[in-house]
Write a protein that holds these residues in place. Structure first.
Motif, PDB file in Angstrom:
ATOM      1  N   GLU A 196     136.836  -8.331  31.482  1.00 49.63           N
ATOM      2  CA  GLU A 196     136.535  -9.436  32.390  1.00 49.63           C
ATOM      3  C   GLU A 196     135.309 -10.208  31.918  1.00 49.63           C
ATOM      4  OE1 GLU A 196     137.421  -8.792  36.752  1.00 49.63           O
ATOM      5  OE2 GLU A 196     137.244  -6.687  36.122  1.00 49.63           O
ATOM      6  N   ALA A 197     135.235 -10.458  30.625  1.00 54.40           N
ATOM      7  CA  ALA A 197     134.106 -11.200  30.067  1.00 54.40           C
ATOM      8  C   ALA A 197     134.054 -12.611  30.637  1.00 54.40           C
ATOM      9  CB  ALA A 197     134.221 -11.252  28.546  1.00 54.40           C
ATOM     10  N   ARG A 198     132.843 -13.111  30.805  1.00 52.78           N
ATOM     11  CA  ARG A 198     132.628 -14.474  31.316  1.00 52.78           C
ATOM     12  C   ARG A 198     132.057 -15.352  30.216  1.00 52.78           C
ATOM     13  NH1 ARG A 198     132.685 -15.255  36.856  1.00 52.78           N
ATOM     14  NH2 ARG A 198     132.996 -13.354  38.077  1.00 52.78           N
ATOM     15  N   SER A 199     132.398 -16.626  30.278  1.00 52.73           N
ATOM     16  CA  SER A 199     131.861 -17.579  29.322  1.00 52.73           C
ATOM     17  C   SER A 199     132.053 -18.975  29.888  1.00 52.73           C
ATOM     18  CB  SER A 199     132.576 -17.411  27.962  1.00 52.73           C
ATOM     19  OG  SER A 199     131.978 -18.236  26.988  1.00 52.73           O
ATOM     20  N   THR A 200     132.028 -19.961  29.041  1.00 54.58           N
ATOM     21  CA  THR A 200     132.269 -21.347  29.435  1.00 54.58           C
ATOM     22  C   THR A 200     133.244 -21.960  28.438  1.00 54.58           C
ATOM     23  OG1 THR A 200     130.363 -22.083  28.149  1.00 54.58           O
ATOM     24  CG2 THR A 200     129.991 -21.623  30.487  1.00 54.58           C
ATOM     25  N   GLY A 201     133.749 -23.147  28.771  1.00 51.22           N
ATOM     26  CA  GLY A 201     134.581 -23.873  27.830  1.00 51.22           C
ATOM     27  C   GLY A 201     136.068 -23.595  27.976  1.00 51.22           C
ATOM     28  N   PRO A 202     136.883 -24.310  27.208  1.00 46.29           N
ATOM     29  CA  PRO A 202     138.341 -24.237  27.332  1.00 46.29           C
ATOM     30  C   PRO A 202     138.923 -22.853  27.053  1.00 46.29           C
ATOM     31  CG  PRO A 202     137.682 -26.179  26.068  1.00 46.29           C
ATOM     32  CD  PRO A 202     136.455 -25.345  26.253  1.00 46.29           C
ATOM     33  N   ALA A 203     138.378 -22.133  26.080  1.00 42.34           N
ATOM     34  CA  ALA A 203     138.933 -20.818  25.745  1.00 42.34           C
ATOM     35  C   ALA A 203     138.786 -19.856  26.917  1.00 42.34           C
ATOM     36  CB  ALA A 203     138.247 -20.252  24.507  1.00 42.34           C
ATOM     37  N   TYR A 204     137.643 -19.913  27.609  1.00 44.43           N
ATOM     38  CA  TYR A 204     137.438 -19.043  28.764  1.00 44.43           C
ATOM     39  C   TYR A 204     138.410 -19.396  29.887  1.00 44.43           C
ATOM     40  CZ  TYR A 204     135.303 -17.082  32.956  1.00 44.43           C
ATOM     41  OH  TYR A 204     135.083 -16.420  34.140  1.00 44.43           O
ATOM     42  N   LEU A 205     138.589 -20.692  30.159  1.00 41.74           N
ATOM     43  CA  LEU A 205     139.531 -21.107  31.199  1.00 41.74           C
ATOM     44  C   LEU A 205     140.946 -20.661  30.859  1.00 41.74           C
ATOM     45  CD1 LEU A 205     138.196 -24.701  31.957  1.00 41.74           C
ATOM     46  CD2 LEU A 205     137.902 -22.638  33.349  1.00 41.74           C
ATOM     47  N   ASP A 241     120.475 -15.491  25.773  1.00 40.42           N
ATOM     48  CA  ASP A 241     121.233 -15.970  26.930  1.00 40.42           C
ATOM     49  C   ASP A 241     122.391 -16.821  26.431  1.00 40.42           C
ATOM     50  OD1 ASP A 241     122.246 -17.285  29.173  1.00 40.42           O
ATOM     51  OD2 ASP A 241     120.286 -17.568  30.102  1.00 40.42           O
ATOM     52  N   HIS A 242     123.620 -16.326  26.614  1.00 40.70           N
ATOM     53  CA  HIS A 242     124.763 -17.031  26.031  1.00 40.70           C
ATOM     54  C   HIS A 242     125.108 -18.330  26.757  1.00 40.70           C
ATOM     55  CE1 HIS A 242     127.779 -15.970  29.111  1.00 40.70           C
ATOM     56  NE2 HIS A 242     127.354 -14.724  29.070  1.00 40.70           N
ATOM     57  N   THR A 243     124.485 -18.581  27.931  1.00 41.38           N
ATOM     58  CA  THR A 243     124.708 -19.858  28.596  1.00 41.38           C
ATOM     59  C   THR A 243     123.778 -20.945  28.070  1.00 41.38           C
ATOM     60  OG1 THR A 243     123.124 -19.431  30.392  1.00 41.38           O
ATOM     61  CG2 THR A 243     125.390 -18.634  30.686  1.00 41.38           C
ATOM     62  N   LYS A 244     122.762 -20.559  27.291  1.00 40.81           N
ATOM     63  CA  LYS A 244     121.777 -21.533  26.796  1.00 40.81           C
ATOM     64  C   LYS A 244     121.834 -21.728  25.290  1.00 40.81           C
ATOM     65  CE  LYS A 244     118.512 -20.474  30.533  1.00 40.81           C
ATOM     66  NZ  LYS A 244     117.154 -19.960  30.869  1.00 40.81           N
ATOM     67  N   ASP A 245     122.412 -20.774  24.566  1.00 37.49           N
ATOM     68  CA  ASP A 245     122.410 -20.844  23.104  1.00 37.49           C
ATOM     69  C   ASP A 245     123.816 -20.653  22.554  1.00 37.49           C
ATOM     70  OD1 ASP A 245     119.461 -20.939  22.415  1.00 37.49           O
ATOM     71  OD2 ASP A 245     119.495 -19.106  23.622  1.00 37.49           O
ATOM     72  N   ASP A 246     124.057 -21.213  21.388  1.00 37.53           N
ATOM     73  CA  ASP A 246     125.260 -20.914  20.625  1.00 37.53           C
ATOM     74  C   ASP A 246     125.049 -19.538  19.998  1.00 37.53           C
ATOM     75  OD1 ASP A 246     126.997 -20.607  18.352  1.00 37.53           O
ATOM     76  OD2 ASP A 246     127.426 -22.748  18.426  1.00 37.53           O
ATOM     77  N   VAL A 247     125.755 -18.547  20.516  1.00 32.10           N
ATOM     78  CA  VAL A 247     125.474 -17.156  20.150  1.00 32.10           C
ATOM     79  C   VAL A 247     125.655 -16.909  18.667  1.00 32.10           C
ATOM     80  CG1 VAL A 247     126.214 -14.761  20.466  1.00 32.10           C
ATOM     81  CG2 VAL A 247     125.959 -16.259  22.451  1.00 32.10           C
ATOM     82  N   VAL A 248     126.762 -17.347  18.106  1.00 32.05           N
ATOM     83  CA  VAL A 248     127.032 -17.085  16.694  1.00 32.05           C
ATOM     84  C   VAL A 248     125.979 -17.758  15.815  1.00 32.05           C
ATOM     85  CG1 VAL A 248     128.688 -17.385  14.810  1.00 32.05           C
ATOM     86  CG2 VAL A 248     129.495 -16.761  17.101  1.00 32.05           C
ATOM     87  N   ALA A 249     125.666 -19.009  16.118  1.00 35.01           N
ATOM     88  CA  ALA A 249     124.672 -19.729  15.326  1.00 35.01           C
ATOM     89  C   ALA A 249     123.289 -19.093  15.447  1.00 35.01           C
ATOM     90  CB  ALA A 249     124.623 -21.197  15.757  1.00 35.01           C
ATOM     91  N   GLU A 250     122.917 -18.696  16.664  1.00 34.54           N
ATOM     92  CA  GLU A 250     121.594 -18.107  16.874  1.00 34.54           C
ATOM     93  C   GLU A 250     121.472 -16.751  16.184  1.00 34.54           C
ATOM     94  OE1 GLU A 250     117.667 -17.760  18.225  1.00 34.54           O
ATOM     95  OE2 GLU A 250     119.012 -19.505  18.111  1.00 34.54           O
ATOM     96  N   LEU A 251     122.533 -15.962  16.222  1.00 35.68           N
ATOM     97  CA  LEU A 251     122.484 -14.664  15.543  1.00 35.68           C
ATOM     98  C   LEU A 251     122.360 -14.839  14.033  1.00 35.68           C
ATOM     99  CD1 LEU A 251     125.116 -12.620  17.590  1.00 35.68           C
ATOM    100  CD2 LEU A 251     122.639 -12.276  17.559  1.00 35.68           C
TER     101      LEU A 251
END
Length: 397
Positions: free
Chosen positions: A265-274, A236-246
């Motif tokens: 139309e990918a969704r995410s969080t943080g400044p880059a997504y905005l 779940d990319h909203t709960k984990d740091d994807v790169v670190a977890e992989l």
């Protein structure tokens, strides 16, 4: 006949349109039994794909019954139950001869815009704007299928309509990515996106010998389907740091193969997504590449990245330095379904591939606008809305 049409940005309506007819002796006319929404349809609804016109019939993933055949059709007869590849290919040109069916030179009668945008025209696709041929779609009672001997495939007796439906687009698109990424036995594969295409890419990777498959998404109903029906790991990319977890799950290296099945139309969080969202809304860039960037950073050195999610034009802040210095191999494609659909139908018949679970909401074609709202807004756990032109409906799973 009755059909679900695009009437404007984020607007659809059921309208009466002309019945299709045989235009070429290689055509068939299909009575549609089932047709489904697809994530790439949302790009059409949102106005991100140019050259849509009010009244265009939507839908490119479908199956049905043959009711009329052209004089040159050899593989199909009236009454046959078939699933149809979403991309239209002649089967005879230089690209088709090499199995690159979505690049067919003859499938798209309107090549000018894609030639201008991308340097070359690609093949045609049902209902995917006039840039990809202007073909009427499958959210209708009937549909014309060009080059039917190449693009329509008889459904085995033991395969249900619902299972065969997703052999039209979701499964062959997933297979295109898994096969094109060059998976070898023992590989670890990460898939961004747990929609229909992402799930099928994950299952395809497993059947091609991947030892570990990890699917990344944010929606619990999709992640649960991956665990239950596909048998892959989830993240779940909203709960984990994807790169670190992989990297944690792969001994610090990262996945051997990364498959991006999200798109523009990918969704995410943080400044880059905005940043991406604002630029896309202002049409300063056409696509939000959040998942694609993440896949580049996550992939192991010397690994392989396959882009399956639909992208239309230009993206900003692409990590070219990471791609080059990590020696990544990058490929992408629309689906080459004519190559994979017979194999996929056999996997379904043999019980090695589950697809029926994707049809979480089955409804009448009259309820098409509601189905698209549910699909777009992820209401009631909707993974796919499936339309029955005969009016029958079944409860949500």
């Amino acid at each position: 006949m009755k059909a679900l049409c695009w009437t404007g940005v984020n607007e659809t309506a059921v309208e009466t349109v002309d019945d299709p007819r045989i235009l070429n002796d290689r055509d068939i006319i299909l009575k549609v039994r089932l047709s489904t929404t697809c994530g790439s349809d949302l790009h059409l609804l949102g106005g991100y794909i140019p050259s849509m016109r009010a009244g265009d019939v939507l839908g490119h993933e479908f199956m049905g019954e043959v009711v009329e055949v052209g004089a040159a059709v050899r593989n199909h007869r009236v009454g046959d139950r078939v699933t149809v590849c979403s991309f239209i290919a002649c089967g005879r040109c230089w690209y088709c001869a090499r199995g690159l069916f979505s690049l067919c030179d003859n499938g798209n009668p309107n090549p000018g815009l894609t030639d201008l945008m991308w340097g070359s025209a690609i093949g045609g696709c049902f209902a995917y704007s006039h840039a990809l041929g202007g073909f009427a779609g499958s959210h209708a009672e009937y549909v014309r299928v060009p080059y039917a001997d190449q693009g329509a495939f008889t459904v085995p007796d033991g395969v249900s309509d619902t299972a065969a439906l997703f052999a039209s687009d979701a499964a062959p698109t997933g297979w295109t990515g898994a096969d094109g990424a060059g998976i070898t036995p023992g590989d670890t594969v990460a898939v961004w996106g747990a929609g229909g295409v992402g799930q099928m890419a994950a299952r395809g990777a497993m059947l091609m010998g991947a030892e570990q498959v990890i699917v990344i998404d944010r929606l619990p109903e999709r992640l649960q389907q991956v665990q239950r029906y596909i048998g892959a790991e989830t993240l779940d990319h909203t709960k984990d740091d994807v790169v670190a977890e992989l990297k944690e799950r792969t001994g610090g290296r990262g996945p051997d193969v990364c498959i991006e099945a999200v798109g523009m139309e990918a969704r995410s969080t943080g400044p880059a997504y905005l940043y991406d969202r604002i630029k896309q809304q202002l049409r300063l860039q056409t696509d939000r590449p959040t998942a694609l960037r993440e896949a580049v950073y996550a992939c192991r050195k010397g690994g392989s990245l396959f882009v399956l999610g639909v992208f239309g034009g230009a993206i900003d802040k692409f990590p070219m330095g990471a791609l080059m210095n990590k020696a990544l191999t990058v490929r992408g494609a629309q689906q080459h379904g004519q190559r994979y659909i017979p194999r996929i139908l056999q996997h379904i018949a043999d019980g090695e591939l589950s697809t029926e679970h994707l049809a979480t909401h089955v409804m009448s074609l009259d309820d098409g606008p509601r189905g698209y709202r549910m699909f777009k807004e992820k209401q009631d756990g909707c993974v796919r809305a499936v339309f029955r032109p005969d009016g029958a409906a079944t409860p949500a799973r």
